[in-house]
Design a protein around this motif. Structure first.
Motif, PDB file in Angstrom:
ATOM      1  N   GLY A   1       0.823  -1.201   0.000  1.00  0.00           N
ATOM      2  CA  GLY A   1       0.000   0.000   0.000  1.00  0.00           C
ATOM      3  C   GLY A   1       0.860   1.254   0.000  1.00  0.00           C
ATOM      4  N   GLY A   2       1.913   1.233   0.821  1.00  0.00           N
ATOM      5  CA  GLY A   2       2.820   2.371   0.903  1.00  0.00           C
ATOM      6  C   GLY A   2       3.536   2.605  -0.415  1.00  0.00           C
ATOM      7  N   VAL A   3       4.039   1.527  -1.013  1.00  0.00           N
ATOM      8  CA  VAL A   3       4.754   1.646  -2.291  1.00  0.00           C
ATOM      9  C   VAL A   3       3.818   2.226  -3.351  1.00  0.00           C
ATOM     10  CG1 VAL A   3       5.836   0.347  -4.160  1.00  0.00           C
ATOM     11  CG2 VAL A   3       6.391  -0.190  -1.803  1.00  0.00           C
ATOM     12  N   ALA A   4       2.601   1.668  -3.402  1.00  0.00           N
ATOM     13  CA  ALA A   4       1.637   2.156  -4.380  1.00  0.00           C
ATOM     14  C   ALA A   4       1.340   3.636  -4.124  1.00  0.00           C
ATOM     15  CB  ALA A   4       0.357   1.340  -4.316  1.00  0.00           C
ATOM     16  N   GLY A   5       1.230   4.002  -2.839  1.00  0.00           N
ATOM     17  CA  GLY A   5       0.942   5.383  -2.489  1.00  0.00           C
ATOM     18  C   GLY A   5       2.037   6.326  -2.957  1.00  0.00           C
ATOM     19  N   VAL A   6       3.288   5.928  -2.749  1.00  0.00           N
ATOM     20  CA  VAL A   6       4.409   6.765  -3.189  1.00  0.00           C
ATOM     21  C   VAL A   6       4.376   6.902  -4.709  1.00  0.00           C
ATOM     22  CG1 VAL A   6       6.908   6.871  -3.405  1.00  0.00           C
ATOM     23  CG2 VAL A   6       5.881   6.242  -1.226  1.00  0.00           C
ATOM     24  N   PHE A   7       4.111   5.791  -5.377  1.00  0.00           N
ATOM     25  CA  PHE A   7       4.039   5.808  -6.840  1.00  0.00           C
ATOM     26  C   PHE A   7       2.922   6.739  -7.306  1.00  0.00           C
ATOM     27  CE2 PHE A   7       2.315   3.922 -10.764  1.00  0.00           C
ATOM     28  CZ  PHE A   7       3.427   4.074 -11.572  1.00  0.00           C
ATOM     29  N   VAL A   8       1.766   6.595  -6.685  1.00  0.00           N
ATOM     30  CA  VAL A   8       0.622   7.429  -7.037  1.00  0.00           C
ATOM     31  C   VAL A   8       0.931   8.901  -6.776  1.00  0.00           C
ATOM     32  CG1 VAL A   8      -1.689   8.068  -6.235  1.00  0.00           C
ATOM     33  CG2 VAL A   8      -1.195   5.706  -6.821  1.00  0.00           C
ATOM     34  N   GLY A   9       1.531   9.152  -5.616  1.00  0.00           N
ATOM     35  CA  GLY A   9       1.846  10.527  -5.250  1.00  0.00           C
ATOM     36  C   GLY A   9       2.815  11.157  -6.229  1.00  0.00           C
ATOM     37  N   THR A  10       3.874  10.413  -6.587  1.00  0.00           N
ATOM     38  CA  THR A  10       4.869  10.938  -7.515  1.00  0.00           C
ATOM     39  C   THR A  10       4.229  11.208  -8.881  1.00  0.00           C
ATOM     40  OG1 THR A  10       6.368   9.459  -6.367  1.00  0.00           O
ATOM     41  CG2 THR A  10       7.225  10.583  -8.305  1.00  0.00           C
ATOM     42  N   THR A  11       3.426  10.222  -9.339  1.00  0.00           N
ATOM     43  CA  THR A  11       2.712  10.432 -10.606  1.00  0.00           C
ATOM     44  C   THR A  11       1.826  11.669 -10.505  1.00  0.00           C
ATOM     45  OG1 THR A  11       2.598   8.027 -10.694  1.00  0.00           O
ATOM     46  CG2 THR A  11       1.368   9.233 -12.357  1.00  0.00           C
ATOM     47  N   GLY A  12       1.176  11.811  -9.347  1.00  0.00           N
ATOM     48  CA  GLY A  12       0.297  12.969  -9.128  1.00  0.00           C
ATOM     49  C   GLY A  12       1.049  14.282  -9.241  1.00  0.00           C
ATOM     50  N   VAL A  13       2.262  14.339  -8.656  1.00  0.00           N
ATOM     51  CA  VAL A  13       3.063  15.566  -8.697  1.00  0.00           C
ATOM     52  C   VAL A  13       3.307  15.965 -10.146  1.00  0.00           C
ATOM     53  CG1 VAL A  13       5.338  16.530  -8.232  1.00  0.00           C
ATOM     54  CG2 VAL A  13       4.165  15.217  -6.470  1.00  0.00           C
ATOM     55  N   TYR A  14       3.746  15.000 -10.971  1.00  0.00           N
ATOM     56  CA  TYR A  14       4.073  15.328 -12.357  1.00  0.00           C
ATOM     57  C   TYR A  14       2.827  15.677 -13.160  1.00  0.00           C
ATOM     58  CZ  TYR A  14       8.836  14.004 -11.494  1.00  0.00           C
ATOM     59  OH  TYR A  14      10.102  13.974 -11.005  1.00  0.00           O
ATOM     60  N   THR A  15       1.735  14.926 -12.878  1.00  0.00           N
ATOM     61  CA  THR A  15       0.493  15.210 -13.600  1.00  0.00           C
ATOM     62  C   THR A  15       0.013  16.622 -13.295  1.00  0.00           C
ATOM     63  OG1 THR A  15      -0.041  12.899 -13.209  1.00  0.00           O
ATOM     64  CG2 THR A  15      -1.781  14.262 -14.131  1.00  0.00           C
ATOM     65  N   LEU A  16       0.037  16.968 -11.995  1.00  0.00           N
ATOM     66  CA  LEU A  16      -0.451  18.286 -11.596  1.00  0.00           C
ATOM     67  C   LEU A  16       0.439  19.394 -12.142  1.00  0.00           C
ATOM     68  CD1 LEU A  16      -1.573  17.544  -7.958  1.00  0.00           C
ATOM     69  CD2 LEU A  16      -3.030  18.161  -9.884  1.00  0.00           C
ATOM     70  N   ARG A  17       1.759  19.113 -12.219  1.00  0.00           N
ATOM     71  CA  ARG A  17       2.687  20.122 -12.716  1.00  0.00           C
ATOM     72  C   ARG A  17       2.325  20.475 -14.164  1.00  0.00           C
ATOM     73  NH1 ARG A  17       8.612  18.506 -11.587  1.00  0.00           N
ATOM     74  NH2 ARG A  17       7.960  18.802  -9.419  1.00  0.00           N
ATOM     75  N   ARG A  18       1.941  19.455 -14.952  1.00  0.00           N
ATOM     76  CA  ARG A  18       1.655  19.711 -16.362  1.00  0.00           C
ATOM     77  C   ARG A  18       0.183  20.020 -16.611  1.00  0.00           C
ATOM     78  NH1 ARG A  18       6.074  17.298 -19.869  1.00  0.00           N
ATOM     79  NH2 ARG A  18       7.668  17.252 -18.275  1.00  0.00           N
ATOM     80  N   LEU A  19      -0.708  19.333 -15.895  1.00  0.00           N
ATOM     81  CA  LEU A  19      -2.122  19.441 -16.228  1.00  0.00           C
ATOM     82  C   LEU A  19      -2.952  20.055 -15.107  1.00  0.00           C
ATOM     83  CD1 LEU A  19      -2.624  15.917 -17.825  1.00  0.00           C
ATOM     84  CD2 LEU A  19      -2.462  18.077 -19.027  1.00  0.00           C
ATOM     85  N   GLY A  20      -2.259  20.454 -14.018  1.00  0.00           N
ATOM     86  CA  GLY A  20      -2.987  20.916 -12.839  1.00  0.00           C
ATOM     87  C   GLY A  20      -3.983  22.021 -13.163  1.00  0.00           C
ATOM     88  N   GLY A  21      -3.518  23.042 -13.898  1.00  0.00           N
ATOM     89  CA  GLY A  21      -4.378  24.165 -14.235  1.00  0.00           C
ATOM     90  C   GLY A  21      -5.534  23.728 -15.105  1.00  0.00           C
ATOM     91  N   PHE A  22      -5.252  22.819 -16.018  1.00  0.00           N
ATOM     92  CA  PHE A  22      -6.277  22.331 -16.931  1.00  0.00           C
ATOM     93  C   PHE A  22      -7.370  21.581 -16.168  1.00  0.00           C
ATOM     94  CE2 PHE A  22      -7.713  18.968 -19.913  1.00  0.00           C
ATOM     95  CZ  PHE A  22      -8.347  19.802 -20.819  1.00  0.00           C
ATOM     96  N   ILE A  23      -6.917  20.737 -15.225  1.00  0.00           N
ATOM     97  CA  ILE A  23      -7.884  19.933 -14.479  1.00  0.00           C
ATOM     98  C   ILE A  23      -8.767  20.827 -13.617  1.00  0.00           C
ATOM     99  CG2 ILE A  23      -8.136  18.198 -12.644  1.00  0.00           C
ATOM    100  CD1 ILE A  23      -5.552  16.927 -13.795  1.00  0.00           C
ATOM    101  N   SER A  24      -8.132  21.803 -12.953  1.00  0.00           N
ATOM    102  CA  SER A  24      -8.909  22.655 -12.056  1.00  0.00           C
ATOM    103  C   SER A  24      -9.685  23.712 -12.824  1.00  0.00           C
ATOM    104  CB  SER A  24      -7.987  23.309 -11.032  1.00  0.00           C
ATOM    105  OG  SER A  24      -7.096  24.161 -11.713  1.00  0.00           O
ATOM    106  N   GLY A  25      -9.385  23.905 -14.092  1.00  0.00           N
ATOM    107  CA  GLY A  25     -10.113  24.853 -14.902  1.00  0.00           C
ATOM    108  C   GLY A  25      -9.544  26.242 -14.875  1.00  0.00           C
ATOM    109  N   LYS A  26      -8.353  26.384 -14.244  1.00  0.00           N
ATOM    110  CA  LYS A  26      -7.757  27.720 -14.182  1.00  0.00           C
ATOM    111  C   LYS A  26      -7.014  28.040 -15.479  1.00  0.00           C
ATOM    112  CE  LYS A  26      -7.964  27.999  -9.304  1.00  0.00           C
ATOM    113  NZ  LYS A  26      -7.794  26.894  -8.372  1.00  0.00           N
ATOM    114  N   ASP A  27      -6.506  27.008 -16.150  1.00  0.00           N
ATOM    115  CA  ASP A  27      -5.973  27.193 -17.500  1.00  0.00           C
ATOM    116  C   ASP A  27      -6.929  26.475 -18.448  1.00  0.00           C
ATOM    117  OD1 ASP A  27      -3.816  28.529 -16.648  1.00  0.00           O
ATOM    118  OD2 ASP A  27      -2.549  26.739 -16.472  1.00  0.00           O
ATOM    119  N   THR A  28      -7.106  27.040 -19.612  1.00  0.00           N
ATOM    120  CA  THR A  28      -7.961  26.317 -20.550  1.00  0.00           C
ATOM    121  C   THR A  28      -7.154  25.446 -21.482  1.00  0.00           C
ATOM    122  OG1 THR A  28      -7.962  28.384 -21.750  1.00  0.00           O
ATOM    123  CG2 THR A  28      -9.998  27.798 -20.588  1.00  0.00           C
ATOM    124  N   GLN A  29      -5.837  25.737 -21.577  1.00  0.00           N
ATOM    125  CA  GLN A  29      -4.988  24.934 -22.454  1.00  0.00           C
ATOM    126  C   GLN A  29      -4.104  24.014 -21.630  1.00  0.00           C
ATOM    127  OE1 GLN A  29      -4.640  24.857 -25.943  1.00  0.00           O
ATOM    128  NE2 GLN A  29      -6.622  25.857 -25.795  1.00  0.00           N
TER     129      GLN A  29
END
Lengths: 128, 337, 172
Positions: free
Chosen positions: C143-171
């Motif tokens: 569970g911990g390993v998966a969590g770290v993996f998920v978290g790390t993936t989340g960091v990179y996803t949010l860095r690139r798509l964070g604004g898009f997902i939250s709707g603050k960037d449209t592109q």
């Protein structure tokens, strides 16, 4: 790395450590250090089969409300036959392979079937 | 420093993984093989490095012993000796001579209560106990005749030629009581030569523990309860020892409410009566086996006197299910509650 | 762009992505069946850190219920709902109270850990088989390993798509 993260890591690490210690404690003889007498197939808290061990190499069918389970036995080793008729959707118990000593168990959760070892206190041998 | 903190979760998980591997690798792994040999269930557990073949070698040796000492096997040496040693001296392999001379010594040691020449008497009772001849107990005259033949004096060993012969016809050797202990002794030799640290040999109820226990204080050997399933108690042993039990519950037939079992008193010719089981704890397996059989025949009083005089460790169970100890056996014993 | 409807739609999109992840994720070869690595947690973590409080718990509930509609409600569904809800609640709580002191990787690891811990606890209560205790360390670890993996993936996803997902960037 933030301050709170450290706390989370410490908490997780201590939880892991504690569970490992529990595991060690159980495996090293105080809790589950058992001498195997039989393997038990339990369905919804009811014992459906109790097979004395060690058993010669053989396959037995156990019938119950869930259908049929084919159990492979060999000495103290037990497994659900991988070609057992499919009685549950995920087939994890069939893929699990052999168990050989307590506290190892085979669990089929959808059917509430547990296959586990039963025995007395652990002994290295029995003189008779 | 910050960088280290950044990777802290991975470091923690990695160390947890390493810890798990360390737990698994902390000691040499036990490996158990099971088989049937010497007409009984064999279980050999060795704690060893990978690819060690000591267990297989021991099992092979057990099968070799069976091929020599099984008196019901027509191809065995003992069958050949029993059949022809009166007609002409039979050449015997050194292992046979070795066990025969040791058995004769033990027969003297136990004042004849252990008797390797008990074959004729065993044959008289075998049918009764196996249930082939259900209704009739053997005739008293047949028993008496069998006793008179079952004397160790009738065995003549010619050490120079490695030959054995019998003084009268009908003599028959039976090593059934001691071959398991002898086998365990030989297994210990193999373990020693192979440099195996620790092992448990179970030769059909005669148990040998070898070396110190793995990561705990004691080897734990259960003693079979003579009248029900399960154990009556546990022996806690710290080092190499052979534990042998003789009991009236192993092979028996109840006729007219009386139990007739496979352990015979060589003097009366009937199954022994006073004791339910005798367990001997000794470094020597052959001695353990022989003495446990002999004490069954001696009975309680004589048995305890004999064991005390020879300072042997024994656990004796009488029909009232009382447990008697000699030597230091009581300090090793832990009753099952 | 910050209307409740807007947020709800975005939560639903993430939940659907979670359903897909959930369906393609193979179960762990664990002796306690039905326990998964928890990769679908990725969507809850991303939701929490882009859409704010309450989104993780909503995504988790919607996801597990939808997956169970596909697979049929059974004990495994019950387990994944329980594990998911507890882990999401804990992540929500940490996010709500200690947003400034904690990071995505740690929170997600805690979520993964609690996800498996809860499932294990439920199986233990359900089957009352004390032997199951010995599987805990491995479940926690995975569970911990998966969590770290998920978290790390989340960091990179949010860095690139964070604004898009939250709707603050449209592109993106």
């Amino acid at each position: 790395m933030k301050r709170g993260d450290l706390l989370i890591y410490l908490f997780s690490a201590s939880m892991l450590l504690f569970s490992f210690l529990l595991y060690l404690f159980l495996y090293s003889g105080l809790g589950f250090d058992q001498h195997i007498e039989s393997v038990v197939v339990e369905y919804k808290k009811q014992v459906y089969a109790k097979i004395p061990l060690p058993s010669p190499e053989r396959t037995i069918d156990i019938n119950g409300p869930w259908g049929v389970i084919m159990l492979d036995l060999n000495g103290y080793k037990v497994r659900v036959n991988p070609f057992s008729p499919p009685y549950c959707p995920d087939k994890i118990c069939m893929r699990q392979g052999w168990i050989s000593k307590p506290p190892e168990t085979i669990v089929c959760l959808p059917n509430r079937i547990i296959i586990y070892y039963q025995g007395g206190k652990y002994i290295d041998g029995l003189t008779h | 420093m910050r960088r280290i903190f950044k990777y802290l979760p991975l470091i923690i998980l990695a160390s947890a993984l390493l810890f798990a591997f360390w737990v698994n690798k902390a000691e040499t792994k036990p490996e158990t093989i099971r088989d049937i040999a010497m007409d009984t269930f064999i279980e050999i557990t060795t704690y060893h490095q990978p690819r060690d073949t000591a267990s297989e070698e021991i099992l092979k040796d057990f099968k070799y012993l069976e091929s020599i000492f099984n008196r019901y096997d027509e191809n065995s040496v003992v069958y050949d000796v029993n059949k022809h040693a009166f007609e002409k001296p039979i050449s015997i392999p050194s292992i046979f001579e070795n066990l025969l001379t040791e058995s004769l010594k033990l027969s003297d040691y136990t004042e004849g209560h252990f008797n390797p020449a008990i074959g004729p008497l065993v044959d008289v009772w075998r049918k009764v106990i196996k249930g082939e001849d259900i209704s009739n107990l053997p005739d008293i005259n047949i028993v008496k005749e069998a006793i008179s033949i079952s004397k160790t004096e009738n065995i003549i060993i010619n050490e120079r030629n490695g030959q054995v012969s019998f003084a009268i016809p009908g003599v028959s050797l039976d090593f059934g009581a001691v071959v398991k202990g002898f086998a365990v002794d030989r297994a210990f030799e193999i373990l020693k030569n192979k440099g195996i640290e620790r092992a448990v040999i179970n030769a059909g109820g005669t148990i040998g523990v070898y070396g110190s226990p793995p990561g705990r204080k004691y080897w734990r050997i259960g003693i079979q309860h003579p009248r029900k399933e399960g154990i009556i108690g546990v022996l806690n042993l710290t080092s190499t020892m052979v534990i042998s039990t003789s009991g009236d519950y192993e092979r028996y037939k109840i006729i007219d409410g009386k139990r007739y079992h496979h352990l015979l008193n060589p003097f009366t010719g009937y199954p022994t009566e006073e004791l339910l089981s005798v367990t001997i704890i000794n470094k020597n397996g052959l001695l353990s086996d022989a003495v446990s059989t002999a004490v069954m025949s001696m009975g309680l009083e004589k048995g305890i006197e004999f064991l005390t005089q020879k300072s042997l460790m024994a656990i004796i169970i009488t029909p009232d299910l009382k447990i008697h100890f000699t030597g230091d056996a009581e300090s090793l014993f832990q009753p099952e509650l | 762009m910050d209307s409740p409807t807007n947020k709800m739609v975005r939560i639903c999109v993430l939940a659907v992505l979670g359903v897909v992840l959930n369906l393609i994720e193979p179960p762990m070869p664990a002796p306690v069946p039905g326990i998964k690595l928890g990769l679908a947690n990725l969507m809850s973590v991303i939701g929490l850190y882009s859409l704010g409080t309450y989104s993780a718990i909503w995504i988790t509930i919607l996801r597990t219920i939808t997956v169970n509609l596909f697979l049929g409600f059974d004990l495994r569904g019950f387990l994944s709902l329980g594990g998911g809800v507890v882990s999401a609640l804990i992540m929500e709580a940490v996010y709500y109270f200690y947003k400034r002191e904690t990071g995505i990787v740690a929170v997600s690891m805690l979520g993964g850990l609690m996800h498996n811990f809860t499932q294990w606890l439920m199986v233990l209560i359900l089957l009352q088989q004390p032997y199951l205790v010995v599987y805990l360390p491995f479940l926690l670890l995975s569970g911990g390993v998966a969590g770290v993996f998920v978290g790390t993936t989340g960091v990179y996803t949010l860095r690139r798509l964070g604004g898009f997902i939250s709707g603050k960037d449209t592109q993106p």
